[in-house]
Design an enzyme around this catalytic site. Structure first.
Site, PDB file in Angstrom:
ATOM      1  CE1 TYR A 109       2.077   7.585   2.602  1.00  0.00           C
ATOM      2  CE2 TYR A 109       2.178   9.703   1.661  1.00  0.00           C
ATOM      3  CZ  TYR A 109       2.190   9.172   2.906  1.00  0.00           C
ATOM      4  OH  TYR A 109       2.122   9.336   4.292  1.00  0.00           O
ATOM      5  CD  GLU A 197       1.498   7.202   6.337  1.00  0.00           C
ATOM      6  OE1 GLU A 197       1.323   6.460   7.393  1.00  0.00           O
ATOM      7  OE2 GLU A 197       2.842   7.686   5.936  1.00  0.00           O
TER       8      GLU A 197
END
Lengths: 391, 292
Positions: A109, A197
């Site tokens: 991530y 993101e």
């Protein structure tokens, strides 16, 4: 403002972020053609909507033949995709993104967001990719590495080192990651994002980091100097009534309740929703007509609220500070006539000349206008009126 | 006493000759605010509202000795105006302008801090010391002199609270609208520190809202160091997640920054929570009476 995955990836690629080859398509023909240009024998078809959770909802499919591709694209275009972020109505899929496949050795991530407490952007990375970062933060916070970047010095090599060692990457992986995160930060900074993101960020069999998904959000207040971003806005993704309100300088958010609200000022508007709930009702909307309410904004406000069939009464709560209440009262009367309000209208006007305002409203002798003396009185009357209308 | 501004404050208006600025400057003047001049680049030498206009803040400070500035310029130029004021050593910079890019505020705030000035706002109604000096766009008549300090993220909600305090027989020392942007110059904690040392202020009302964690920081500070009574209300208990509620900073990101989270933190710090916005005035006045 938010944009689609395919748009975000195009921007990021310009900054040197590694992405997979892909193409956006709005029709089956375009999709087939795109597949031919991309080459290979398998592709990933991804629904382009502004909501997360697409994979679980069936909005991301791996296809292994041309026939499968056609079948999947046909099904996906025009479907209503319901994810945990779309609400029960789901979102209509008008565009798909076709992408080549990749070998995934591991999922990570990587995100950048404004840290409001530190007052600077913070880079968040984790070895746990493909899941919601909030879940990771709650359950295994030790798997998250955070690095704040002071804009006065910008992104430096030591920031990258803190990240790569924090994630436990090998020497070869470090190089690819450092390049990736540096490019990502520059995109965040130069395009004035409030969020980027990459989830998941994948590591392939050659130890290269690639953005498998990409989400970008921008600072609305900075869009005046980013026309190239403004051009990317997809009006299909916005609530039409919210867009319309915005074009008149009103701030409107549709909710599910039965008491419509028209308020001046965002804080007072939120509080008005709160007190309606406290009195046992449900607010139908948030509507801020601006600190200085005028006859025009009030008229438009009524129009937009009344379009929601769930609204059974409207609570007008205006604290006329420098704007005189008698003027607002006259504006409300005009607006009521112009927009044909039939349902109960509970009006609380406070501030300069509020007594005259109440007199004006009472003298007008309009059956559905109920005056209120203060915030609590108004909320109570509105909830009661909405309840009676709803029966 | 009071905090930050009083009758002696010499106020400059940046963007003085603009329509909005003219209207609000007139209101401030009639309240009794000591406006000593204004700045509009290119209009230096003119007289506006009976006060001199200057091209730059530095010139204006040199000529008038101004120590407070009120900024009412368009959002694209506001951060520059804030930094210009700080460079000219204006002590208190009140930025009313809304819609300034976050990145601009980020730099402006750092610079202001570096220069030792105080920035209030942006995107706020300003600051008022009751019956002395109004530097902002609030309706002055609502604020009667008294001993309650008022700190709020919102405009009209601040007026509502001031009115409630006055109706219940009390008054306000200084009221500050700190603004609802993601990054703001002066926070709850900054102002609580000032109210702590202000003998005129006996209690504080703070009005927060969803988004960010300034209220949580305030809770921590109150628990450790603040002994005067505090009543708080947090707006947005019914706000949906992920939606920006009017103010750029009023947004619940994921599950962070909810009203309930803030209310709990404040409650645990000994703050009296007003369950609805309608009972803030009576709650604070009751607490002060019980103390006597």
């Amino acid at each position: 403002m938010n944009i689609h995955e395919y748009q975000a990836k195009a921007i990021l690629a310009d900054y040197g972020v590694t992405i997979l080859k892909g193409a956006m398509a709005e029709t089956l023909e375009d999709a087939v053609q795109a597949a031919e240009i991309l080459g290979g024998k398998s592709w990933v078809v991804k629904a382009q909507i502004h909501a997360g959770g697409r994979g679980k909802a069936g909005g991301i499919k791996l296809v292994k033949s041309r026939a499968e591709l056609e079948e999947t694209v046909k099904k996906m275009l025009g479907m209503r995709l319901i994810t945990h972020q779309t609400g029960s109505e789901g979102k209509l899929v008008k565009k798909i993104y076709l992408e080549e496949t990749a070998v995934i050795k591991k999922e990570y991530y990587l995100g950048i967001v404004l840290d409001r407490a530190k007052e600077m952007p913070v880079i968040i990375a984790s070895t746990e990719g493909g899941v919601e970062i909030e879940k990771v933060a709650a359950e295994t916070p030790e798997k998250i590495v955070k690095v704040a970047v002071d804009p006065l010095i910008g992104f430096r090599s030591f920031h990258a080192r803190e990240l790569v060692f924090g994630l436990g990457l090998t020497t070869i992986q470090q190089k690819s990651f450092s390049h990736f995160v540096k490019a990502l930060y520059h995109a965040y900074y130069q395009k004035e994002c409030n969020l980027i993101e990459i989830n998941p960020l994948i590591l392939n069999d050659k130890d290269e980091f690639i953005a498998l998904d990409a989400k970008m959000g921008f600072d609305d207040n900075a869009l005046f100097r980013h026309q190239e971003i403004r051009n990317l806005q997809d009006l299909d993704e916005e609530e039409p009534s919210e867009l319309e309100a915005g074009s008149f300088g009103l701030n409107y958010i549709k909710l599910e309740g039965n008491v419509g609200c028209m308020v001046n000022g965002a804080g007072l508007a939120m509080s008005t929703m709160d007190i309606i709930k406290h009195e046992g009702g449900e607010p139908a909307n948030f509507l801020d007509v601006g600190g200085a309410a005028s006859a025009e904004t009030v008229t438009k406000g009524f129009e937009i609220i009344l379009r929601d069939p769930g609204v059974k009464a409207i609570f007008v709560n205006i604290f006329g500070g420098i704007v005189r209440c008698d003027r607002i009262a006259r504006g409300i009367l005009d607006a009521t006539g112009a927009s044909g309000v039939q349902i109960p209208l509970i009006i609380r006007l406070d501030g300069t000349n509020s007594k005259e305002a109440v007199k004006i409203l009472q003298q007008a002798k309009i059956d559905n206008i109920i005056t209120a003396t203060d915030l609590a009185d108004g909320a109570r009357k509105a909830v009661k009126a909405a309840g009676e209308m709803g029966r | 006493m009071s905090i930050l501004v009083n009758k002696q404050s010499k106020v400059l208006v940046q963007g003085f000759t603009g329509k909005e600025a003219t209207f609000h400057s007139e209101q401030c003047l009639s309240y009794g605010t000591n406006i000593v001049g204004g700045v509009t680049p290119g209009k230096g030498g003119q007289i506006h509202l009976g006060k001199p206009v200057f091209n730059t803040v530095r010139e204006a400070v040199r000529a008038t000795g101004a120590d407070v500035s009120m900024i009412l310029v368009p959002s694209a130029f506001a951060a520059d105006a804030i930094m210009e004021a700080a460079a000219a050593e204006i002590r208190v910079i009140v930025c009313i302008t809304e819609g300034i890019p976050v990145q601009d505020v980020m730099y402006a705030k750092k610079y202001v801090k570096d220069k030792g000035s105080v920035l209030i706002g942006p995107n706020c109604p300003g600051i008022i010391t009751s019956e002395e000096s109004k530097i902002g766009i609030m309706p002055g008549f609502v604020f009667k002199k008294g001993t309650i300090g008022l700190i709020s993220k919102s405009g009209t909600l601040t007026y509502e609270m001031a009115k409630q305090i006055v109706i219940n027989g009390a008054g306000i020392s200084t009221a500050i609208g700190i603004g609802g942007d993601p990054i703001i110059g002066t926070t709850f904690v900054d102002l609580l520190k000032l109210f702590k040392d202000d003998p005129e202020t006996e209690a504080v009302v703070m009005i927060g809202e969803i988004g960010g964690d300034l209220e949580i920081q305030a809770a921590d500070y109150i628990e450790q160091e603040f002994t005067k009574p505090v009543v708080a209300f947090i707006a947005g208990q019914t706000a949906p997640r992920g939606k920006r509620m009017g103010h750029a900073g009023a947004i619940i990101a994921g599950s962070k920054g909810t009203a309930i989270e803030k209310m709990n933190a404040l409650k645990n710090a000994g703050v009296n929570i007003a369950e609805t916005p309608a009972v803030v005035g009576e709650t604070i006045v009751k607490i002060m009476k019980n103390k006597e």
